[in-house]
Each structure stands twice: as structure tokens, then as C-alpha cells.
Design an enzyme around this catalytic site. Sequence first.
Site, PDB file in Angstrom:
ATOM      1  N   ALA A  76      16.970 -52.269  17.476  1.00  0.00           N
ATOM      2  CA  ALA A  76      16.606 -53.650  17.160  1.00  0.00           C
ATOM      3  C   ALA A  76      17.004 -54.533  18.339  1.00  0.00           C
ATOM      4  O   ALA A  76      17.931 -54.194  19.084  1.00  0.00           O
ATOM      5  CB  ALA A  76      17.324 -54.089  15.893  1.00  0.00           C
ATOM      6  N   GLY A 119      17.875 -48.855  15.624  1.00  0.00           N
ATOM      7  CA  GLY A 119      16.597 -48.979  14.926  1.00  0.00           C
ATOM      8  C   GLY A 119      15.536 -48.066  15.521  1.00  0.00           C
ATOM      9  O   GLY A 119      14.601 -47.653  14.824  1.00  0.00           O
ATOM     10  N   GLU A 122      16.040 -44.884  13.863  1.00  0.00           N
ATOM     11  CA  GLU A 122      15.586 -45.018  12.469  1.00  0.00           C
ATOM     12  C   GLU A 122      14.061 -45.010  12.384  1.00  0.00           C
ATOM     13  O   GLU A 122      13.483 -44.468  11.440  1.00  0.00           O
ATOM     14  CB  GLU A 122      16.172 -46.303  11.865  1.00  0.00           C
ATOM     15  CG  GLU A 122      17.682 -46.186  11.685  1.00  0.00           C
ATOM     16  CD  GLU A 122      18.347 -47.501  11.322  1.00  0.00           C
ATOM     17  OE1 GLU A 122      18.178 -48.475  12.094  1.00  0.00           O
ATOM     18  OE2 GLU A 122      19.030 -47.567  10.293  1.00  0.00           O
ATOM     19  N   GLU A 142      25.274 -48.764  16.439  1.00  0.00           N
ATOM     20  CA  GLU A 142      25.497 -50.105  15.881  1.00  0.00           C
ATOM     21  C   GLU A 142      26.976 -50.457  15.768  1.00  0.00           C
ATOM     22  O   GLU A 142      27.349 -51.624  15.839  1.00  0.00           O
ATOM     23  CB  GLU A 142      24.838 -50.221  14.497  1.00  0.00           C
ATOM     24  CG  GLU A 142      23.315 -50.318  14.518  1.00  0.00           C
ATOM     25  CD  GLU A 142      22.606 -48.976  14.441  1.00  0.00           C
ATOM     26  OE1 GLU A 142      23.242 -47.935  14.714  1.00  0.00           O
ATOM     27  OE2 GLU A 142      21.412 -48.967  14.106  1.00  0.00           O
TER      28      GLU A 142
HETATM   29  C1  HXC Z   1      17.878 -56.090  23.394  1.00  0.00           C
HETATM   30  C2  HXC Z   1      18.169 -54.487  25.020  1.00  0.00           C
HETATM   31  C3  HXC Z   1      18.526 -53.531  24.040  1.00  0.00           C
HETATM   32  C4  HXC Z   1      18.529 -53.940  22.670  1.00  0.00           C
HETATM   33  C5  HXC Z   1      18.624 -52.596  25.974  1.00  0.00           C
HETATM   34  N1  HXC Z   1      18.240 -53.865  26.197  1.00  0.00           N
HETATM   35  N2  HXC Z   1      18.804 -52.363  24.667  1.00  0.00           N
HETATM   36  N3  HXC Z   1      17.852 -55.748  24.693  1.00  0.00           N
HETATM   37  N4  HXC Z   1      18.204 -55.237  22.413  1.00  0.00           N
HETATM   38  N5  HXC Z   1      18.801 -53.098  21.673  1.00  0.00           N
HETATM   39  C6  HXC Z   1      17.934 -54.499  27.486  1.00  0.00           C
HETATM   40  C7  HXC Z   1      19.204 -54.777  28.294  1.00  0.00           C
HETATM   41  O1  HXC Z   1      19.800 -55.966  27.888  1.00  0.00           O
HETATM   42  C8  HXC Z   1      18.630 -54.859  29.692  1.00  0.00           C
HETATM   43  O2  HXC Z   1      18.020 -56.111  29.868  1.00  0.00           O
HETATM   44  C9  HXC Z   1      17.518 -53.820  29.663  1.00  0.00           C
HETATM   45  O3  HXC Z   1      17.188 -53.615  28.301  1.00  0.00           O
HETATM   46  C10 HXC Z   1      17.958 -52.486  30.249  1.00  0.00           C
HETATM   47  O4  HXC Z   1      19.130 -52.083  29.589  1.00  0.00           O
HETATM   48  P1  HXC Z   1      20.478 -51.670  30.371  1.00  0.00           P
HETATM   49  O5  HXC Z   1      21.589 -51.787  29.414  1.00  0.00           O
HETATM   50  O6  HXC Z   1      20.590 -52.401  31.665  1.00  0.00           O
HETATM   51  O7  HXC Z   1      20.139 -50.125  30.673  1.00  0.00           O
HETATM   52  P2  HXC Z   1      21.161 -48.922  30.826  1.00  0.00           P
HETATM   53  O8  HXC Z   1      22.354 -49.312  31.629  1.00  0.00           O
HETATM   54  O9  HXC Z   1      20.334 -47.771  31.277  1.00  0.00           O
HETATM   55  O10 HXC Z   1      21.705 -48.641  29.343  1.00  0.00           O
HETATM   56  C11 HXC Z   1      20.811 -48.180  28.336  1.00  0.00           C
HETATM   57  C12 HXC Z   1      21.467 -48.293  26.932  1.00  0.00           C
HETATM   58  C13 HXC Z   1      21.989 -49.740  26.720  1.00  0.00           C
HETATM   59  C14 HXC Z   1      22.641 -47.297  26.844  1.00  0.00           C
HETATM   60  C15 HXC Z   1      20.410 -47.894  25.915  1.00  0.00           C
HETATM   61  O11 HXC Z   1      20.936 -50.653  27.041  1.00  0.00           O
HETATM   62  C16 HXC Z   1      22.426 -50.012  25.313  1.00  0.00           C
HETATM   63  O12 HXC Z   1      23.512 -49.609  24.915  1.00  0.00           O
HETATM   64  N6  HXC Z   1      21.591 -50.729  24.557  1.00  0.00           N
HETATM   65  C17 HXC Z   1      21.930 -51.133  23.201  1.00  0.00           C
HETATM   66  C18 HXC Z   1      21.753 -50.003  22.230  1.00  0.00           C
HETATM   67  C19 HXC Z   1      22.135 -50.416  20.815  1.00  0.00           C
HETATM   68  O13 HXC Z   1      23.256 -50.879  20.578  1.00  0.00           O
HETATM   69  N7  HXC Z   1      21.213 -50.291  19.879  1.00  0.00           N
HETATM   70  C20 HXC Z   1      21.426 -50.664  18.489  1.00  0.00           C
HETATM   71  C21 HXC Z   1      20.920 -52.053  18.291  1.00  0.00           C
HETATM   72  S1  HXC Z   1      21.243 -52.629  16.641  1.00  0.00           S
HETATM   73  P3  HXC Z   1      18.285 -56.999  31.203  1.00  0.00           P
HETATM   74  O14 HXC Z   1      17.538 -58.261  30.937  1.00  0.00           O
HETATM   75  O15 HXC Z   1      19.758 -57.151  31.347  1.00  0.00           O
HETATM   76  O16 HXC Z   1      17.679 -56.149  32.297  1.00  0.00           O
HETATM   77  C22 HXC Z   1      20.073 -51.889  15.698  1.00  0.00           C
HETATM   78  C23 HXC Z   1      20.138 -52.198  14.227  1.00  0.00           C
HETATM   79  C24 HXC Z   1      18.959 -51.636  13.504  1.00  0.00           C
HETATM   80  O17 HXC Z   1      19.235 -51.201  16.173  1.00  0.00           O
HETATM   81  C25 HXC Z   1      18.837 -52.276  12.159  1.00  0.00           C
HETATM   82  C26 HXC Z   1      17.588 -51.865  11.424  1.00  0.00           C
HETATM   83  C27 HXC Z   1      16.327 -52.303  12.048  1.00  0.00           C
END
Ligand code: HXC
Length: 268
Positions: A76, A119, A122, A142
Site C-alpha cells: 500500500a 499489500g 496480499e 507492516e
Molecule cells: C510508497 C514506496 C513504497 C510504499 C517504496 N516506495 N515502497 N512509496 N509506499 N509502500 C518508494 C520509495 O519511497 C522510493 O521513492 C521508491 O519507491 C524506491 O524505493 P526505495 O526504498 O528507494 O528502494 P529500495 O532501497 O530498493 O528499497 C525497496 C524496499 C523499500 C525494501 C521495497 O522501498 C521498502 O521497504 N518499502 C516499503 C515496504 C513496506 O513497508 N510495505 C508495506 C506497506 S503497508 P523515492 O521518491 O524516494 O524515490 C501495506 C499495508 C497493506 O502494504 C494494507 C492492505 C491493503
Amino acid sequence: MDLHTPDLAPINFQDIIVERPVERVGLIRLNRPQALNALRSQLMEELINALQSFDHEATIGAIVITGNDKAFSAGADITEMANATLTDMLNRGMIERWRQLRNIRKPLIAAVSGHCLGGGCELAIACDIIVASETAKFGQPEINIGVIPGAGGTQRLTKAVGKSLAMEIVLNDRRLTAEEALRYGLASRIAPLDQYLTDAISLAAQIAARAPLGVQMGKEAINKSFEMSLADGMSYEEKLFYILFASEDQKEGMRAFVEKRKPVWRGQ
Ligand code: HXC
């Protein structure tokens, strides 16, 4: 397989690309590579719209959802949720939208490569089949941002991989490699990076060439097994089995077997 046939769908989406790579297969590519295909509301809305329209098209028999080699989806969109209050979240009905995924009757195949997180994981699990590239990484991170999965990560995932591993994934951000996903039954096959999408499309094409009502009811019956007791599920399966005897395809399929020829399916 030629994946470069022209895109026949109207191109009015911003966050996804919709294609028909081969006959009877719909392909939806999540297309926010700059954000690792984070599932912002607009993307989810477009995805559901595209799925529903493929679901209603008689010429489509199966649907593939994919991202790109680096990310199926990183989950998400955190920036969209960061400042949200409880009331905002309730009013937005963010996860409400996901329920519509369950109503898609045609088989959904997730072609997953790279990050498949939160997400995104999921979404892949909500599909009926996962084809993973060797580089796919599955996880529910998460907990790192102070929440838990909200669209099946504690439910569907647990049913797939079992309680102990699900606990590690959800409570401690354990990531699964493609090999592990295959071993635990989350994915049904792994392919090299340059092959996973072609494999997923080819699998979709094979399924799409089979008896359409049988495919639809097989999907429904299997998915019911996650929601019903064994006795209720068996009874449900039995009814769907009998219902297929009201179809022309059942007559055609059995007649073709007896006549030693290939059946011609009409989806009726
Ligand atoms: C918004 C995101 C994002 C996310 C990555 N980006 N994941 N933006 N939401 N979930 C963006 C980063 O901010 C960054 O933007 C660009 O994508 C590249 O990501 P980086 O972090 O620079 O890449 P990298 O170093 O290769 O790391 C990859 C990664 C990391 C390990 C996947 O991005 C990460 O940990 N992302 C979050 C993963 C996460 O927590 N997901 C769960 C979300 S909550 P910029 O502009 O800086 O270049 C969820 C709840 C679901 O999903 C509920 C039900 C629907």
C-alpha cells in the site's frame, strides 16, 4: 510466444497498463515503477475496473496481473496513509475495494518478480495462482511501520504457510524467497527472470482454452474451501458438479470423449 501483439484495450489508465498478449488472456501490468508499484487508491481503482471489465468479456478466459522485474508491488502507498486518522481510513474504505477482487470469476494469475511486500503480497495471494521469478521476495513488513497486514496477510497467508511461519512473517518481517514460497505452497512454479511472465501468460492461455464454466466453478469451489468446513465444502462442490450437467459444455466434453475427438467449448 509473441508478447508484442497490439494492445487492444482503451488506454485510459494512468497506474496500470492493460493488454491482450495472446488469445483469451488479459494482462494487467501495475505501472508505478518509480514507487515500486505502491498500491495508491488510484491504482487499486484502475485495477478493479480493468479486472471487472475482463471478467465480463466473453473472449477473455484468464487474467494475469504483473508488475515489473524489480517489483510486483512494495505494498500500500505509505505516503497516502502516513497522516490518516482512524476516521479517514474508515471513510476512505481503502480495503473495502479489495473485497471486489473476490468477486472476479475468472482465474487470476499473479506473475511475481522482485519485491512482493505488504499489500503487494496480499494482492498476489488474493490471486488464484502465483508464478514467481527466481528473484521474487515475499513479505509482510507492516510491523516496521507500526501496523499489521489489512487485506489477508494474517488470514490467507496463514492458511497457505501455517501458523508458525506466518507469525515470523507478520511479527518479525521474515521474507520468503521464491524457493521458500514454492516449498510452502504460496507459489506453484518458479521460472527464470526472463521467463516468468511468458510462463504465467502461457499457463493462463492453457487454462483459458479449457471449458469456461468448469474453470469458473473449479475456482469457486477451491476458494470456498478456505471459508467452509470440510462437510459444507464437500456439499458445495457436489452441487457445483451437478450444476455443470445443465451446461452444453458437459454434453460436448463427454460426447467428444466418447467420439474420440477434441471438444469445442462454448462456455454455455
Ligand atoms: C510508497 C514506496 C513504497 C510504499 C517504496 N516506495 N515502497 N512509496 N509506499 N509502500 C518508494 C520509495 O519511497 C522510493 O521513492 C521508491 O519507491 C524506491 O524505493 P526505495 O526504498 O528507494 O528502494 P529500495 O532501497 O530498493 O528499497 C525497496 C524496499 C523499500 C525494501 C521495497 O522501498 C521498502 O521497504 N518499502 C516499503 C515496504 C513496506 O513497508 N510495505 C508495506 C506497506 S503497508 P523515492 O521518491 O524516494 O524515490 C501495506 C499495508 C497493506 O502494504 C494494507 C492492505 C491493503
